[in-house]
Design a protein around this motif. Structure first.
Motif, PDB file in Angstrom:
ATOM      1  N   SER A  56       4.301  -3.843   8.673  1.00 56.35           N
ATOM      2  CA  SER A  56       3.323  -4.780   9.206  1.00 56.35           C
ATOM      3  C   SER A  56       1.919  -4.200   9.061  1.00 56.35           C
ATOM      4  N   SER A  57       0.968  -5.112   8.841  1.00 56.10           N
ATOM      5  CA  SER A  57      -0.442  -4.708   8.744  1.00 56.10           C
ATOM      6  C   SER A  57      -1.228  -5.123   9.983  1.00 56.10           C
ATOM      7  N   HIS A  58      -0.534  -5.427  11.079  1.00 54.58           N
ATOM      8  CA  HIS A  58      -1.240  -5.984  12.235  1.00 54.58           C
ATOM      9  C   HIS A  58      -2.145  -4.973  12.928  1.00 54.58           C
ATOM     10  N   TYR A 103       7.685  -0.206  11.229  1.00 51.86           N
ATOM     11  CA  TYR A 103       8.023  -0.437  12.629  1.00 51.86           C
ATOM     12  C   TYR A 103       9.533  -0.648  12.751  1.00 51.86           C
ATOM     13  N   LYS A 116       6.342   1.660  16.652  1.00 47.44           N
ATOM     14  CA  LYS A 116       5.675   2.039  15.412  1.00 47.44           C
ATOM     15  C   LYS A 116       6.214   3.378  14.944  1.00 47.44           C
ATOM     16  N   ASP A 146       5.554 -13.983  10.448  1.00 51.21           N
ATOM     17  CA  ASP A 146       6.306 -13.485  11.597  1.00 51.21           C
ATOM     18  C   ASP A 146       7.776 -13.441  11.186  1.00 51.21           C
ATOM     19  N   GLN A 160       0.235  -9.341   8.071  1.00 48.93           N
ATOM     20  CA  GLN A 160       1.409  -9.624   7.245  1.00 48.93           C
ATOM     21  C   GLN A 160       2.586  -8.763   7.686  1.00 48.93           C
ATOM     22  N   LEU A 161       3.769  -9.367   7.714  1.00 53.02           N
ATOM     23  CA  LEU A 161       5.005  -8.666   8.064  1.00 53.02           C
ATOM     24  C   LEU A 161       5.959  -8.733   6.888  1.00 53.02           C
ATOM     25  N   ARG A 162       6.631  -7.623   6.586  1.00 52.62           N
ATOM     26  CA  ARG A 162       7.632  -7.560   5.524  1.00 52.62           C
ATOM     27  C   ARG A 162       8.928  -7.002   6.101  1.00 52.62           C
ATOM     28  N   GLN A 210       0.811 -14.625   6.456  1.00 53.11           N
ATOM     29  CA  GLN A 210       0.733 -13.791   7.661  1.00 53.11           C
ATOM     30  C   GLN A 210       2.019 -14.025   8.446  1.00 53.11           C
ATOM     31  N   MET A 227      -0.646  -1.293   6.167  1.00 52.92           N
ATOM     32  CA  MET A 227       0.775  -1.633   6.185  1.00 52.92           C
ATOM     33  C   MET A 227       1.584  -0.378   6.521  1.00 52.92           C
ATOM     34  N   HIS A 267      11.208 -14.857   7.001  1.00 53.29           N
ATOM     35  CA  HIS A 267       9.771 -14.823   7.258  1.00 53.29           C
ATOM     36  C   HIS A 267       9.252 -16.244   7.476  1.00 53.29           C
TER      37      HIS A 267
END
Length: 628
Positions: free
Chosen positions: A127-129, A136, A147, A91, A110-112, A89, A133, A81
Motif C-alpha cells: 500500500s502507498s497510503h 502490510y 506495517k 481497497d 493504492q493497494l496491491r 486507489q 509502496m 480490489h
C-alpha cells in the motif's frame, strides 16, 4: 470484415467479451476470472467438471483490470480490489460464492494484494497510503493491520510462505537505482536479510515458495537475459535454470516442487517451459505461436491452466496435460459475428537503427547512437495504397507481442496498416537493452520509431507516405507527443492518449512508487537532472506541431495525471494553435488510465475513428461514398 457496415464493425469489435486475470480455486475444480460480457468487468466462475459458468459479482469490481484477485484457502470466497471510476486507489474486498461482498482493508492510496495465507487468516498486501509502496499484514481474525516494511523505494513483488511464518519481497536499498534485491523476513517484518542472489546493479524478484517452504523461486537478470533461479533457504545455495539464448521468466512451482513453470520470450512470442528442479532440464510446451502465460494454481490430474492469445486469436483458457502433452480449451473466446480468419496476423520486420533517422530532428539533435537491430510487427490491412499508423507501445518497460488487440484490428478494418516497433528500452532482449533508454527518454528510442517508419515506407511500396499517423497511449502517448515535435515531417496526423508531456510535472504528480521506480530510475532526480527533465518534455516544443493532433485523457488517471494533457493543450494554445482546428482535446470522465467498460471502449474508438476519418480518410469514408 470488409462486408460489415463501418459502425457495425466498431461496435462489434468493442463489444467482444474479454476474459482476464484467471485464478484457479485451491481444489483445482473452479476457475474465477474477470469477464465483460455484460458490458463491464464482472467476476465469473467456471466449473471445470461441468464446463458451466456463472456470474458472481454485480458491479463491484474495477472498470479497468489493473489487478487480479485471490482465493481463500477454503475455496469459499475471493479477495479482490475495488476502486472508484478507474482511479486505481484500490481497497481490498472479499466476496462469497453467493455474491455477497464486504470490505476487508480500506485505506487511501493504492493497494496491491500479494498473498492470502494458507492459514486462512493472513493477508499480505502492498500500500502507498503512508507515502511509498510498502508491505502490510492484515489478520482476518483480529481485523488488525500491521506495517511490515518502511523503505524509501517501492516494494516490487512479495510472497508468503506456506506456513505463513516468512515473507519474501524485492526492493532496493543501494545507491544504484538500477538495482533490485530479494529479501527474506519473518512474517512480522523482523529478521530481514538480503539474499544477495544476483549481482549489484541487477534486478531480482521473488516468484513463489516451494510447497514445503524450503526453497524460493525467483528471477534475476545478472547475466543480462532474465533467468529463473531456485534459492535453498536451508543451505543458501542457488540453482540457475536457463538456456542462455532467450529471456526467461518464472511462474510457480508445480506438484510437490520437483518442477516449476517458466516462460521463454522469442521476439514477439512467449512459450511456456517446464523445468525439472533436479536435472535442470526444461521442455517447451507444444502450443500455437502467440502469447501464453501460466495461472498459479494447478488443475487436477497433472494439468496446468494456461492463458493463451495471438494476434488473430482472442484470449482463451487452456488446460495442458503435462503427462500426455495434450491440450483442452476450457473457456473459449467469443468471436461474435467474426471468424478468426477475419483478423490479421502481422509480419515480423527487422531493421538497423543508430537512433538517428534521416528525417531532420526539430526539437533535440543527437549524434548517432550504438547501432541495434530493431524488431517490430507490421500488420497489412490489404488496402492499396494503405495509410500507415505507427503504434509505439507503452511502459516503456514492455514490448509488443503477438496478442489480440481489438484496437489494432479495428484500425486494420478502417484500412490502416499498423506498425509496432520494439525500440531500444523494450523488454524481451535483456537488461542492457532495457537500460539503453535510461536518461535518454526522447532520444534513441524515438529515433528507432522514426527509423522504423522510414524503413517500412521504403520497403513496402503499397504504403501511402502521404497518410502516416502516430498513435499511442501512456508512454506510447509520450512517444506520440515526441514524434510530432521531433520529426514533424513524418506525420500527417497524431493521436495521444493518457500521454506524458511535461516530465517535471509527471514526477511531482504521479503516485509515489511511479515517482521512484519510473521517473527517478529512468531519468534521475529532477533536482540532479533538471536540464534533462526540461529538454525531453514534448510540451516545450509545441510550436513544432505541423499535423492535426487529438489529445485524449481520463480525468481519474493516477499514473499519468490529467495535468499532462492540460499542460500540452495550454502549450499548444500559447504557441498559436487553435483548439478544434489545429488540435482537438477530450477529457474522459469516470475513466482513469484506460478502461475495459464496453461503453467506454466504444466511446474511445468513436473518438479515434471520427478524428482519423476527418483528418486522414479511412475506408469508412470510402464505404459512405459508395453508398451515395
Amino acid at each position: 470484415m470488409s462486408d460489415e457496415e463501418p459502425d457495425d464493425i466498431l461496435h462489434a469489435l468493442a463489444e467482444l467479451p474479454t476474459l482476464a486475470a484467471p485464478a484457479v480455486s485451491p481444489d483445482g475444480e473452479r476457475i474465477a476470472y474477470y469477464y465483460d460480457v455484460t458490458g463491464r468487468n464482472e467476476i465469473h466462475l467456471y466449473d471445470v467438471e461441468t464446463g458451466e459458468s456463472e456470474q458472481l459479482s454485480d458491479g463491484q469490481v474495477p472498470r479497468s483490470v489493473k489487478a487480479g484477485f485471490q482465493w481463500h484457502p477454503d475455496g469459499d470466497r475471493l479477495f479482490y480490489h475495488r476502486d472508484e471510476n478507474g482511479d486505481e486507489q484500490h481497497d481490498l474486498h472479499v466476496m462469497t460464492l453467493d455474491g455477497e461482498s464486504e470490505p476487508v482493508v480500506e485505506v487511501d492510496g493504492q493497494l496491491r494484494l500479494h498473498a492470502v495465507g494458507d492459514d486462512g487468516e493472513t493477508i499480505l498486501f502492498g500500500s502507498s497510503h503512508e507515502g511509498q509502496m510498502n508491505l502490510y499484514r492484515h489478520d482476518l481474525a483480529s481485523d488488525e493491520t500491521t506495517k511490515l516494511t518502511d523503505y524509501d523505494r517501492a516494494i516490487n513483488g512479495a510472497e508468503l510462505s506456506p506456513d505463513c511464518d516468512r515473507i519474501a519481497f524485492a526492493t532496493n536499498e543501494r545507491d544504484d537505482y538500477d538495482n533490485v534485491d530479494v529479501y527474506l523476513a519473518d512474517v512480522d517484518g523482523s529478521n530481514v536479510r538480503n539474499l544477495e542472489v544476483g549481482e549489484v546493479g541487477a534486478e531480482a524478484i521473488p516468484v513463489d515458495f516451494s510447497p514445503d517452504g524450503d526453497r524460493l523461486l525467483f528471477v534475476d537478470n545478472s547475466t543480462d537475459l532474465g533467468r529463473p533461479g531456485v534459492y535453498d533457504l536451508e543451505t543458501d545455495d542457488v540453482t540457475w535454470f536457463d538456456d542462455e539464448a532467450y529471456e526467461e521468466g518464472a511462474s510457480h512451482f508445480l506438484g510437490d516442487g520437483d518442477r516449476f513453470l517458466a516462460s521463454r520470450t522469442r521476439d514477439s512470442v512467449t512459450v511456456p517451459v517446464v523445468y525439472d528442479t533436479e536435472t535442470g532440464e526444461g521442455r517447451e510446451l507444444d502450443l500455437p505461436a502467440g502469447t501464453t502465460r501460466g495461472v498459479d494454481t494447478e488443475l487436477a490430474d497433472d494439468r496446468i491452466l494456461l492463458y493463451h492469445t495471438a494476434s488473430s486469436t482472442r484470449a482463451e483458457l487452456v488446460a495442458y496435460d503435462l503427462t500426455a502433452d495434450q491440450t483442452e480449451t476450457l473457456v473459449r473466446a467469443d468471436y461474435g459475428p467474426f471468424d478468426p480468419e477475419d483478423f490479421v496476423e502481422p509480419e515480423t520486420i527487422r531493421f538497423t537503427s543508430d537512433g538517428v533517422p534521416e528525417t531532420p530532428a526539430e526539437a533535440v539533435e543527437h549524434e548517432p547512437y550504438e547501432e541495434f537491430e530493431i524488431q517490430g510487427l507490421l500488420f497489412d490491412s490489404g488496402e492499396r495504397p494503405s495509410p500507415l499508423l505507427v503504434n509505439p507501445h507503452g511502459g516503456p518497460r514492455f514490448h509488443d507481442m503477438r496478442r489480440f488487440n481489438y484496437r489494432v484490428q479495428f484500425l486494420l478494418s478502417r484500412g490502416f496498416s499498423v506498425l509496432q516497433v520494439n525500440y531500444r528500452g523494450s523488454t524481451g532482449r535483456g537488461r542492457e537493452f532495457v537500460r539503453e533508454l535510461y536518461e535518454d527518454w526522447g532520444g534513441a528510442e524515438q529515433g528507432d520509431v522514426a527509423t522504423g517508419v522510414e524503413y517500412v515506407l521504403e520497403e513496402y511500396d503499397w504504403l501511402d507516405e502521404d497518410r502516416v499517423v502516430v498513435y499511442g497511449g501512456s508512454y506510447g502517448g509520450f512517444s506520440t507527443n515526441w514524434q510530432v515535435v521531433q520529426y514533424p515531417e513524418l506525420y500527417d496526423a497524431a493521436v495521444t492518449s493518457v500521454g506524458l508531456s511535461d516530465l517535471e510535472d509527471m514526477y511531482e504528480n504521479t503516485m509515489p512508487h511511479f515517482r521512484t521506480e519510473l521517473m527517478v530510475k529512468n531519468l534521475g532526480h529532477p533536482e540532479d537532472n533538471p536540464e534533462l527533465y526540461e529538454e525531453r518534455s514534448p510540451a516545450r516544443y509545441a510550436e513544432n506541431l505541423s499535423c492535426p493532433l487529438l489529445i485524449v485523457h481520463g480525468v481519474n488517471d493516477p499514473r499519468v495525471p490529467v495535468s499532462q494533457a492540460r499542460i500540452l493543450r495550454d502549450a499548444l494554445e500559447d504557441a498559436g494553435f487553435e483548439q478544434g482546428d489545429d488540435f482537438e482535446y477530450e477529457e474522459l470522465g469516470e475513466e482513469g488510465h484506460g478502461s475495459s467498460d464496453i461503453d467506454q471502449k466504444i466511446r474511445s474508438l468513436e473518438l479515434l475513428d471520427d478524428f482519423l476519418d476527418r483528418r486522414v480518410g479511412t475506408t469508412r469514408a470510402a464505404v459512405a461514398a459508395s453508398d451515395d
